[in-house]
Design a protein around this motif. Structure first.
Motif, PDB file in Angstrom:
ATOM      1  N   SER A  76       0.837  -1.204   0.000  1.00  0.00           N
ATOM      2  CA  SER A  76       0.000   0.000   0.000  1.00  0.00           C
ATOM      3  C   SER A  76       0.870   1.250   0.000  1.00  0.00           C
ATOM      4  N   ALA A  77       1.943   1.231   0.784  1.00  0.00           N
ATOM      5  CA  ALA A  77       2.870   2.373   0.806  1.00  0.00           C
ATOM      6  C   ALA A  77       3.517   2.541  -0.569  1.00  0.00           C
ATOM      7  N   ALA A  78       3.855   1.432  -1.192  1.00  0.00           N
ATOM      8  CA  ALA A  78       4.466   1.490  -2.532  1.00  0.00           C
ATOM      9  C   ALA A  78       3.502   2.129  -3.526  1.00  0.00           C
ATOM     10  N   ARG A  79       2.250   1.758  -3.464  1.00  0.00           N
ATOM     11  CA  ARG A  79       1.279   2.337  -4.401  1.00  0.00           C
ATOM     12  C   ARG A  79       1.110   3.835  -4.170  1.00  0.00           C
ATOM     13  N   ARG A  80       1.118   4.269  -2.913  1.00  0.00           N
ATOM     14  CA  ARG A  80       1.038   5.716  -2.632  1.00  0.00           C
ATOM     15  C   ARG A  80       2.248   6.449  -3.218  1.00  0.00           C
ATOM     16  N   LEU A  81       3.414   5.870  -3.092  1.00  0.00           N
ATOM     17  CA  LEU A  81       4.620   6.479  -3.659  1.00  0.00           C
ATOM     18  C   LEU A  81       4.539   6.515  -5.185  1.00  0.00           C
ATOM     19  N   LEU A  82       4.002   5.458  -5.776  1.00  0.00           N
ATOM     20  CA  LEU A  82       3.850   5.432  -7.236  1.00  0.00           C
ATOM     21  C   LEU A  82       2.825   6.463  -7.696  1.00  0.00           C
TER      22      LEU A  82
END
Length: 130
Positions: A76-82
């Motif tokens: 989920s954190a990765a998707r926010r960064l993306l």
């Protein structure tokens, strides 16, 4: 010699801070990539965050921070960064594709389909423009 004097005069007049900041951002980004390739993700993350702290909103920085989060299984954190990466540069095909893949992985199939179709269209436009 004249060019040097002119550059020195210009720096004295307007200041070299913007150039110095850009140089620090570039240097931190290069060091971060080197650290990431050497599997030193804590150092890479710190250097990428340094680039952001300097005020640069570069999609590859956000994308590479997301890769680090994926390695930590923080999807989920990765998707926010993306999402930040795509917002920083809507023409970054890598970030857009990664956002779509991460959306799929998180079972947001509608967003994954929309994003991956958008990435495909963007690839075609970029190839056609070459």
């Amino acid at each position: 010699m004249r060019k040097r004097m002119a550059l020195l005069a210009l720096c004295m007049l307007v200041g070299c801070a913007p150039l110095a900041r850009e140089h620090r951002g570039d240097a931190a980004f290069r060091k971060a990539i080197t650290a990431q390739l050497a599997h030193d993700e804590p150092r890479a993350e710190s250097l990428y965050r340094e680039v952001l702290a300097l005020g640069f909103d570069w999609s590859p920085v956000w994308n590479n921070l997301a890769v680090i989060q994926v390695h930590r299984h923080e999807y989920s954190a990765a998707r926010r960064l993306l999402a930040h990466a795509v917002a920083a540069n809507a023409r970054d095909v890598v970030a857009l594709t990664n956002y779509g893949v991460m959306s799929y992985h998180l079972s947001d199939f509608a967003e994954a389909r929309r994003t991956l179709e958008e990435a495909r269209r963007l690839r075609v436009r970029l190839i056609d423009s070459i």
